[in-house]
Scaffold this motif. Structure first.
Motif, short mmCIF file in Angstrom:
data_model
loop_
_atom_site.label_atom_id
_atom_site.label_comp_id
_atom_site.label_asym_id
_atom_site.label_seq_id
_atom_site.Cartn_x
_atom_site.Cartn_y
_atom_site.Cartn_z
N MET A 108 0.82 -1.14 -0.09
CA MET A 108 0.04 -0.13 -0.10
C MET A 108 0.91 1.31 -0.07
O MET A 108 0.57 2.20 -0.68
N LEU A 109 1.94 1.41 0.85
CA LEU A 109 2.75 2.36 0.90
C LEU A 109 3.37 2.66 -0.35
O LEU A 109 3.98 3.65 -0.95
N GLY A 110 4.07 1.25 -1.19
CA GLY A 110 4.68 1.53 -2.50
C GLY A 110 3.87 2.02 -3.64
O GLY A 110 4.38 2.51 -4.48
N LEU A 111 2.30 2.06 -3.41
CA LEU A 111 1.71 2.31 -4.51
C LEU A 111 1.23 3.93 -4.14
O LEU A 111 0.58 4.59 -4.88
N SER A 112 1.61 4.34 -3.12
CA SER A 112 1.25 5.89 -2.67
C SER A 112 2.10 6.51 -2.14
O SER A 112 2.22 7.21 -1.14
N GLY A 113 3.37 6.73 -2.91
CA GLY A 113 4.55 7.48 -2.45
C GLY A 113 5.67 6.95 -2.11
O GLY A 113 6.78 7.54 -2.04
N GLY A 114 5.58 5.50 -1.93
CA GLY A 114 6.73 4.61 -1.38
C GLY A 114 7.47 5.51 -0.09
O GLY A 114 6.66 5.67 0.86
N ALA A 115 8.71 5.70 0.11
CA ALA A 115 9.43 6.30 1.17
C ALA A 115 9.02 7.50 1.50
O ALA A 115 9.29 7.99 2.61
N THR A 116 8.51 8.39 0.74
CA THR A 116 8.02 9.49 0.97
C THR A 116 6.69 9.78 1.60
O THR A 116 6.16 10.75 2.07
N ASN A 117 6.17 8.73 1.66
CA ASN A 117 4.57 8.65 2.46
C ASN A 117 4.69 8.87 3.68
O ASN A 117 5.51 8.14 4.48
N PRO A 118 4.09 9.60 4.36
CA PRO A 118 4.40 10.04 5.65
C PRO A 118 3.52 8.93 6.77
O PRO A 118 4.19 8.97 7.86
N PHE A 119 3.03 8.09 6.27
CA PHE A 119 2.40 7.01 7.00
C PHE A 119 3.43 5.92 7.20
O PHE A 119 2.73 4.63 7.52
N THR A 120 4.60 6.06 6.78
CA THR A 120 5.65 4.71 7.13
C THR A 120 5.49 4.56 8.60
O THR A 120 5.92 3.37 9.07
N THR A 121 5.28 5.41 9.49
CA THR A 121 5.39 5.29 11.08
C THR A 121 4.40 4.22 11.22
O THR A 121 4.24 3.56 12.59
N VAL A 122 3.27 3.76 10.31
CA VAL A 122 2.37 2.74 10.69
C VAL A 122 3.14 1.23 10.95
O VAL A 122 2.30 0.43 11.37
N TYR A 123 4.15 1.18 10.46
CA TYR A 123 5.06 0.15 10.66
C TYR A 123 5.15 -0.27 12.09
O TYR A 123 5.36 -1.47 12.39
N PHE A 124 4.91 0.95 13.08
CA PHE A 124 5.09 0.54 14.40
C PHE A 124 3.99 -0.31 15.04
O PHE A 124 4.10 -0.88 16.08
N VAL A 125 2.86 -0.33 14.18
CA VAL A 125 1.55 -0.79 14.71
C VAL A 125 1.61 -2.36 14.79
O VAL A 125 1.36 -3.14 15.94
N PRO A 126 2.17 -3.16 13.79
CA PRO A 126 2.22 -4.58 13.95
C PRO A 126 3.60 -4.96 14.71
O PRO A 126 3.26 -5.99 15.43
N ILE A 127 4.43 -4.27 14.96
CA ILE A 127 5.47 -4.50 15.80
C ILE A 127 5.13 -4.35 17.33
O ILE A 127 5.36 -5.22 18.07
N THR A 128 4.44 -3.42 17.60
CA THR A 128 3.68 -3.13 18.99
C THR A 128 2.71 -4.11 19.39
O THR A 128 2.92 -4.79 20.55
N LEU A 129 1.89 -4.92 18.43
CA LEU A 129 0.98 -5.73 18.59
C LEU A 129 1.72 -6.84 18.58
O LEU A 129 1.30 -8.03 19.63
N ALA A 130 3.00 -7.21 18.03
CA ALA A 130 3.64 -8.46 18.12
C ALA A 130 4.18 -8.73 19.67
O ALA A 130 4.51 -9.72 20.15
#
Length: 216
Positions: A108-130
Motif C-alpha cells: 500500500m505504501l509502495g503504491l502511494s508515494g513509497g518512502a516519501t509517504n508520511p504514514f510509514t510510521t504505521v509500521y510500528f503498529v504490527p511491531i507493537t502488537l507482536a
C-alpha cells in the motif's frame, strides 16, 4: 497436578493471541477507513487537499490500490468470523497475520508515494502488537518491517527534489529509514526484556502453585 499447573499458562497464551488478533482487526478497520476517506476526498475535491495528500496514488494506481483495499477488508472479515468468533486464535496464527499485514502495508505504501509517504510510521503498529504474542515474533516483525521500509526505496523512485537539494532530500529519506530502524530496535529490545521478566514471574507463580498442590 502437572496438567492442572500448566493449563493456566496455555490459557494465557491463547488469551494473548485472542487479544492481539482482536486489536489487529480493530486497527485494520481504522486504517482501511482512513484510507477510504482519503481516497474519496482526493476524488471529490482534489484541489483542496492536493498539497496535503500529494503522496496518495496516482490515477493509474487506483485500480491496484482498490483491489488491495478490498482484499485486506476481506481478510479482516474472515479473521473475525472464522478465528475470533470460534476461539481458534493461537500465537503462531497471530504472528502470521501480523506478517501479512506488514506485507500489505508495504504494498500500500509502495503504491502511494513509497518512502516519501508520511504514514510509514504505521509500521510500528504490527511491531507493537507482536509484543503481545512473544519476543520471537516481536524481533521477527521488527526485522520484517525494517526490510519492508527499505523495499519502498526500490518500489517507488524518489521524486525530484528542488534544484540543488537532490542529495539532501535523498539523505533525509534514508535518514528516516535509519531512524525507524533504531527506534524499532530500541522498542523491541526493551519490550523483549519486559516480556522475559513477565515470563519469569509467570513461571515462578506456576512453581509456587505446583508446590502448593503438592503440599495440599
Amino acid at each position: 497436578p502437572w496438567h492442572a499447573a500448566l493449563a493456566p499458562a496455555m490459557a494465557t497464551v491463547d488469551r494473548s493471541a485472542q487479544i492481539t488478533l482482536r486489536a489487529l482487526v480493530m486497527a485494520r478497520w481504522v486504517l482501511l477507513g482512513l484510507t477510504a476517506v482519503a481516497g474519496l476526498t482526493v476524488a471529490l475535491v482534489p484541489g483542496l487537499v492536493a498539497p496535503l495528500l500529494r503522496w496518495f496514488p496516482e490515477a493509474h494506481d487506483h485500480v491496484q490500490f482498490a483491489w488491495l483495499w478490498v482484499g485486506w477488508a476481506l481478510v479482516n472479515v474472515l479473521t473475525d468470523q472464522l478465528v475470533l468468533r470460534r476461539g481458534r486464535a493461537t500465537s503462531r496464527l497471530a504472528g502470521l497475520h501480523l506478517m501479512v499485514d506488514a506485507t500489505a502495508l508495504t504494498v500500500m505504501l509502495g503504491l502511494s508515494g513509497g518512502a516519501t509517504n508520511p504514514f510509514t510510521t504505521v509500521y510500528f503498529v504490527p511491531i507493537t502488537l507482536a509484543t503481545q504474542v512473544s519476543p520471537r515474533w516481536t524481533w521477527a516483525l521488527a526485522g520484517y518491517c525494517l526490510a519492508g521500509f527499505g523495499a519502498l526505496f526500490v518500489m517507488e523512485p524518489l521524486p525530484e527534489a528542488p534544484p540543488g537539494h537532490d542529495a539532501h532530500f535523498a539523505g533525509h529519506l534514508r535518514g528516516m529509514w535509519v531512524a525507524f530502524g533504531v527506534s524499532g530496535l530500541l522498542i523491541t529490545y526493551f519490550v523483549h526484556r519486559i516480556a522475559l521478566s513477565l515470563s519469569r514471574q509467570r513461571q515462578e507463580l506456576l512453581r509456587l502453585r505446583e508446590q502448593a498442590l503438592q503440599d495440599r
